[in-house]
Motif scaffolding. Structure first.
Motif, PDB file in Angstrom:
ATOM      1  N   ARG A  40      -0.922  16.552  -4.367  1.00  0.00           N
ATOM      2  CA  ARG A  40      -1.161  17.995  -4.245  1.00  0.00           C
ATOM      3  C   ARG A  40      -2.635  18.327  -4.431  1.00  0.00           C
ATOM      4  O   ARG A  40      -3.142  19.293  -3.876  1.00  0.00           O
ATOM      5  CB  ARG A  40      -0.333  18.768  -5.283  1.00  0.00           C
ATOM      6  CG  ARG A  40       1.037  19.178  -4.782  1.00  0.00           C
ATOM      7  CD  ARG A  40       1.706  20.155  -5.741  1.00  0.00           C
ATOM      8  NE  ARG A  40       2.126  19.485  -6.974  1.00  0.00           N
ATOM      9  CZ  ARG A  40       3.313  18.915  -7.119  1.00  0.00           C
ATOM     10  NH1 ARG A  40       4.202  18.944  -6.151  1.00  0.00           N
ATOM     11  NH2 ARG A  40       3.631  18.323  -8.249  1.00  0.00           N
ATOM     12  N   SER A  43       6.999  15.792  -1.710  1.00  0.00           N
ATOM     13  CA  SER A  43       7.931  16.924  -1.754  1.00  0.00           C
ATOM     14  C   SER A  43       7.159  18.251  -1.709  1.00  0.00           C
ATOM     15  O   SER A  43       6.316  18.520  -2.554  1.00  0.00           O
ATOM     16  CB  SER A  43       8.755  16.833  -3.042  1.00  0.00           C
ATOM     17  OG  SER A  43       9.780  17.777  -3.037  1.00  0.00           O
ATOM     18  N   GLY A  44       7.443  19.065  -0.710  1.00  0.00           N
ATOM     19  CA  GLY A  44       6.811  20.386  -0.585  1.00  0.00           C
ATOM     20  C   GLY A  44       5.331  20.350  -0.253  1.00  0.00           C
ATOM     21  O   GLY A  44       4.652  21.376  -0.306  1.00  0.00           O
ATOM     22  N   PHE A  64      10.893  10.930  -3.606  1.00  0.00           N
ATOM     23  CA  PHE A  64      10.349  12.298  -3.588  1.00  0.00           C
ATOM     24  C   PHE A  64       8.884  12.381  -3.182  1.00  0.00           C
ATOM     25  O   PHE A  64       8.207  13.362  -3.489  1.00  0.00           O
ATOM     26  CB  PHE A  64      10.513  12.978  -4.954  1.00  0.00           C
ATOM     27  CG  PHE A  64      11.878  12.838  -5.549  1.00  0.00           C
ATOM     28  CD1 PHE A  64      12.977  13.376  -4.901  1.00  0.00           C
ATOM     29  CD2 PHE A  64      12.079  12.160  -6.738  1.00  0.00           C
ATOM     30  CE1 PHE A  64      14.249  13.247  -5.447  1.00  0.00           C
ATOM     31  CE2 PHE A  64      13.330  12.023  -7.282  1.00  0.00           C
ATOM     32  CZ  PHE A  64      14.423  12.563  -6.641  1.00  0.00           C
ATOM     33  N   ASN A 107       2.971  12.823  -7.018  1.00  0.00           N
ATOM     34  CA  ASN A 107       2.973  14.112  -6.318  1.00  0.00           C
ATOM     35  C   ASN A 107       1.896  15.045  -6.854  1.00  0.00           C
ATOM     36  O   ASN A 107       1.281  15.791  -6.094  1.00  0.00           O
ATOM     37  CB  ASN A 107       4.348  14.771  -6.390  1.00  0.00           C
ATOM     38  CG  ASN A 107       5.277  14.229  -5.311  1.00  0.00           C
ATOM     39  OD1 ASN A 107       4.810  13.815  -4.250  1.00  0.00           O
ATOM     40  ND2 ASN A 107       6.560  14.226  -5.595  1.00  0.00           N
ATOM     41  N   ASP A 108       1.659  15.002  -8.154  1.00  0.00           N
ATOM     42  CA  ASP A 108       0.564  15.805  -8.725  1.00  0.00           C
ATOM     43  C   ASP A 108      -0.754  15.414  -8.064  1.00  0.00           C
ATOM     44  O   ASP A 108      -1.553  16.266  -7.692  1.00  0.00           O
ATOM     45  CB  ASP A 108       0.456  15.564 -10.241  1.00  0.00           C
ATOM     46  CG  ASP A 108       1.433  16.441 -11.019  1.00  0.00           C
ATOM     47  OD1 ASP A 108       1.937  17.419 -10.418  1.00  0.00           O
ATOM     48  OD2 ASP A 108       1.694  16.142 -12.193  1.00  0.00           O
ATOM     49  N   HIS A 126       7.005   9.281  -9.733  1.00  0.00           N
ATOM     50  CA  HIS A 126       6.937  10.190  -8.588  1.00  0.00           C
ATOM     51  C   HIS A 126       6.269  11.492  -8.970  1.00  0.00           C
ATOM     52  O   HIS A 126       5.558  12.093  -8.183  1.00  0.00           O
ATOM     53  CB  HIS A 126       8.312  10.424  -7.956  1.00  0.00           C
ATOM     54  CG  HIS A 126       9.449  10.747  -8.880  1.00  0.00           C
ATOM     55  ND1 HIS A 126       9.585  11.968  -9.462  1.00  0.00           N
ATOM     56  CD2 HIS A 126      10.494   9.985  -9.290  1.00  0.00           C
ATOM     57  CE1 HIS A 126      10.706  11.957 -10.201  1.00  0.00           C
ATOM     58  NE2 HIS A 126      11.263  10.776 -10.121  1.00  0.00           N
ATOM     59  N   ARG A 127       6.455  11.898 -10.208  1.00  0.00           N
ATOM     60  CA  ARG A 127       5.852  13.155 -10.650  1.00  0.00           C
ATOM     61  C   ARG A 127       4.323  13.056 -10.655  1.00  0.00           C
ATOM     62  O   ARG A 127       3.620  13.937 -10.156  1.00  0.00           O
ATOM     63  CB  ARG A 127       6.362  13.471 -12.056  1.00  0.00           C
ATOM     64  CG  ARG A 127       5.897  14.800 -12.557  1.00  0.00           C
ATOM     65  CD  ARG A 127       6.639  15.160 -13.834  1.00  0.00           C
ATOM     66  NE  ARG A 127       6.148  16.428 -14.343  1.00  0.00           N
ATOM     67  CZ  ARG A 127       6.684  17.065 -15.370  1.00  0.00           C
ATOM     68  NH1 ARG A 127       7.732  16.554 -15.983  1.00  0.00           N
ATOM     69  NH2 ARG A 127       6.195  18.211 -15.783  1.00  0.00           N
TER      70      ARG A 127
END
Lengths: 239, 501
Positions: A18, A37-38, A34, A14-15, A10-11
């Motif tokens: 973004r 997220s954001g 996640f 998400n990177d 997930h990390r």
């Protein structure tokens, strides 16, 4: 751009999200948590089942899921849009302050808890099917709309909706004769003015999930509002 | 009058010979105790309104006023004390939950006061902090379990995000709303000046204070007030508030009357609306759920910030902390029984939770036993009153201490425990613009800096006496502590020997 979710943590996903400004298609999603997220920009299309906390703190991005989503969709969401072509799990839209969540089918327990509104931020959570118990607990603002288009014979909402509600509005596409509401809210048939307020959301729902707007609107709606912004006012004695 | 009458707690004693009728006391009292009797040209007092905040005493130019305990008493009774009897009268006239402020005033054992610190004599000489370097800098966050090397053989220096504090003290979470704008400004300024952090509490971050982000802990609690992407990114760390020592097991509630103007904008809720933080996070019913919130916050901020989980010290705190240490949280903040608050039900404040000393010792031991102590740092709070309390807490296993009440005292608070009235004469726990203006944030910041500087000196002196020149060598060093007047069970939990042993 197409991404195979099974190749990402997930990390890392998400990177990547973004860094992207246009549409990203995430395929083969099997419970990855996640996602988004954001996230403040871009559009994410997800094939499969995203895991918990999809679009938490979402801040402007658009997420479309072709499938079911799990728990805590749009937790503390501020801006943006989430469209789920299926069911969502528990605690969707927890404390969301802005943006819109559209769910084609049913939602789990504790949905829309502590949803709030501030100035131009008026969140909306639209559920096509039914919602579980504790819907809109502590609701402080925004719109929770449940359409009851489920065909499983289950009631439009479970037990204890609107407990502690102190702001916002809840719309249930039902006469709600069998729904038990707490004392501090008023449930009444929705009038033309109420319906005008949610018309844009209903239209978007119909557009997203291919329903006929007149079919949706031509049914009795119940609107629930709190009697006071200050439900706990009388409870204390200064000591 | 009559059956509803409750005798005033205090008497206003005015030395008529000293009083010049300048009426400063009248102007300073937001509770309306003092008044001027034009006809008789003298000051009068309605002592039933007095909360003993000492404002009039401090501002009387001729020192003519004293606030004393009202000598009027009920018949002596060690069981049915005056406060118990009066509380019954209050609830007999109005069926409400009793509401109080600040930390529990009850006379329960203060374990810090029954612990004594060691000093070196003859062997292992003490160190003079005026002459030799002493290190009180601490880093909060996950520490690596072992030294890692990269494929080329060089040290892998990548660490999980850490908070660097120049001294082992930070400011507790106090929301804008419960305290005033000027309090936040003073805390933010002092945190930056002294190289530590202050904490927003659950009230959002005022736009003026984003500039202090590197010295700010932003809080996420069950009501999620003011929480959005920019807020999360503004802080140096994010704290998930599960509970607080003054009111474990219940939520927060800022009455609509206090949600006005800037407070409303900062919390991002409409003016006049109650700000209700539910007792539980309704999306957290397990450690797994907590882990989910921890990681959703880490994802939202790209793993750049440590995540703190704050809990109240309760009976099973060791097991709870063990769970939190496995949830992905970087830091656990534990708030003890005596922790302060802007408003809490009296019964909860005075009867729920356990003292921080016992909680801390139990948690540190449990995490060590399970080999996960380095997974997390520990911040403790709940009545840290002096530098000696800090040293004792660190020796019991804390990485740092958070102070709330002590910081408020430095800013002028007189501990009158009336925060919930919103009429704080010292401009601290109020949103009334005229009262807020009484607190000069520059002076308040200077006093906070003085306090932290003084404590840091005392910490160094106490450390030096023990022959310890680094706070790291003090942490969990329980051999430096001895108990006095404690029973075997208490000593066992604290993990210390009795004095003389």
């Amino acid at each position: 751009m197409k991404i195979d979710a099974s190749l990402y943590t997930h990390r890392a996903l998400n990177d990547l999200l973004r860094s992207r400004t246009d549409e990203t298609s995430v395929e083969n999603c099997l419970g990855l948590r996640f996602i988004g997220s954001g996230l403040s920009h871009g559009t994410v299309l997800i094939d499969g089942v995203p895991g918990n906390a999809l679009g938490a703190y979402l801040d402007g991005a658009k997420i479309i899921v072709n499938g079911n989503a799990q728990d805590a969709v749009g937790d503390t969401m501020n801006k943006g849009e989430i469209i789920i072509r299926g069911n969502v799990g528990d605690a969707a839209g927890y404390a969301m302050r802005g943006g819109e969540i559209y769910v084609e089918k049913n939602a789990g327990y504790r949905v829309g808890i502590h949803m709030k509104a501030y100035k131009n931020n008026r969140p909306a959570l639209i559920i096509g099917g039914r919602a579980g118990s504790f819907l809109g607990e502590y609701q402080a603002g925004g719109f929770i709309i449940v359409l009851g288009l489920n065909d499983d014979g289950m009631p439009i909402v479970g037990n204890f909706p609107c407990t502690g509600m102190h702001g916002g509005k809840m719309f249930l596409r039902s006469d709600c004769r069998d729904v038990f509401f707490p004392e501090q809210v008023t449930a009444r048939p929705a009038g033309a003015e109420d319906m005008a307020e949610i018309k844009p959301y209903l239209e978007k729902f119909c557009d997203a999930f291919h329903y006929n707007p007149s079919f949706i609107e031509n049914a009795p709606f119940t609107v629930v509002t709190p009697d006071t912004q200050n439900p706990y006012k009388q409870m204390y004695v200064a000591n | 009058m009559g059956i509803d009458f409750i005798s005033a707690e205090f008497d206003v004693v005015r030395d008529d010979a000293r009083c010049t009728r300048c009426r400063v006391c009248e102007k300073q009292c937001a509770n309306g105790v003092h008044a001027y009797d034009e006809k008789n040209r003298r000051m009068t007092a309605d002592e039933t309104k007095c909360v003993n905040c000492q404002r009039c005493v401090a501002f009387c130019p001729t020192r003519a006023i004293k606030i004393v305990r009202n000598p009027n008493t009920f018949r002596d009774n060690a069981n049915w004390t005056a406060s118990v009897v009066n509380e019954i009268y209050k609830q007999a006239s109005k069926p409400g939950v009793l509401l109080s402020s600040m930390g529990a005033p009850k006379n329960l054992p203060v374990y810090f006061d029954r612990i004594l610190i060691n000093a070196s004599q003859v062997t292992n000489p003490p160190i003079d902090p005026l002459r030799e370097p002493m290190e009180t800098r601490v880093f909060l966050g996950k520490k690596p379990e072992k030294i890692r090397r990269r494929p080329d053989g060089r040290l892998d220096c990548a660490l999980e995000p850490q908070l660097e504090l120049a001294l082992p003290i930070l400011f507790s979470g106090m929301s804008y709303g419960s305290v005033s704008y000027n309090v936040h400004k003073a805390l933010a300024t002092a945190a930056r000046e002294t190289g530590t952090l202050y904490n927003t509490g659950e009230g959002g971050l005022h736009k003026d204070f984003y500039a202090y982000g590197a010295n700010t802990i932003v809080q996420v609690a069950s009501g999620r007030f003011g929480v959005h992407k920019d807020y999360l990114e503004a802080g140096a760390a994010i704290e998930i508030k599960m509970g607080q020592g003054a009111k474990p097991g219940i939520g927060g509630h800022l009455t609509g009357a206090k949600v006005s103007g800037d407070v409303s904008a900062t919390r991002m809720i409409p003016e006049g609306s109650d700000a209700i933080s539910p007792a539980p996070h309704h999306d957290i019913y397990s450690i797994e759920d907590l882990r989910q919130l921890v990681y959703s916050l880490k994802e939202a901020t790209a793993y750049k910030k440590p995540v703190i989980v704050k809990v109240a010290a309760v009976h099973n705190i060791a097991a709870i902390a063990s769970g939190i240490a496995r949830s992905g949280a970087d830091i656990i903040a534990i708030d003890g029984y005596r922790g302060g608050t802007g408003a809490a039900p009296t019964r909860i404040r005075d009867n729920v939770g356990i003292p921080i000393e016992l909680a801390l010792a139990a948690v540190d031991q449990r995490l060590r036993d399970e080999g996960i102590r380095n997974n997390v740092s520990l911040i403790v709070s709940g009545s840290i009153r002096t530098a000696a309390d800090v040293v004792k807490a660190v020796a019991l296993g804390a990485d740092a201490c958070a102070i709330g009440t002590a910081a408020l005292l430095a800013m002028g608070c007189r501990l009158c425990r009336s925060c919930h009235t919103g009429k704080c004469n010292w401009g601290i726990a109020t949103q009334d613009p005229a009262l807020v203006a009484r607190l000069n944030p520059d002076i308040a910041a200077r006093r906070l800096i003085n306090l932290l500087t003084a404590w840091n000196r005392e910490i160094k002196e106490l450390m030096g006496g023990m022959g310890i020149n680094s706070i790291e060598a003090l942490r969990g060093n329980r051999l430096m502590l001895r108990g006095v007047g404690l029973n075997e069970k208490e000593l066992e939990i604290l993990g210390i020997a009795h004095a003389g042993e």
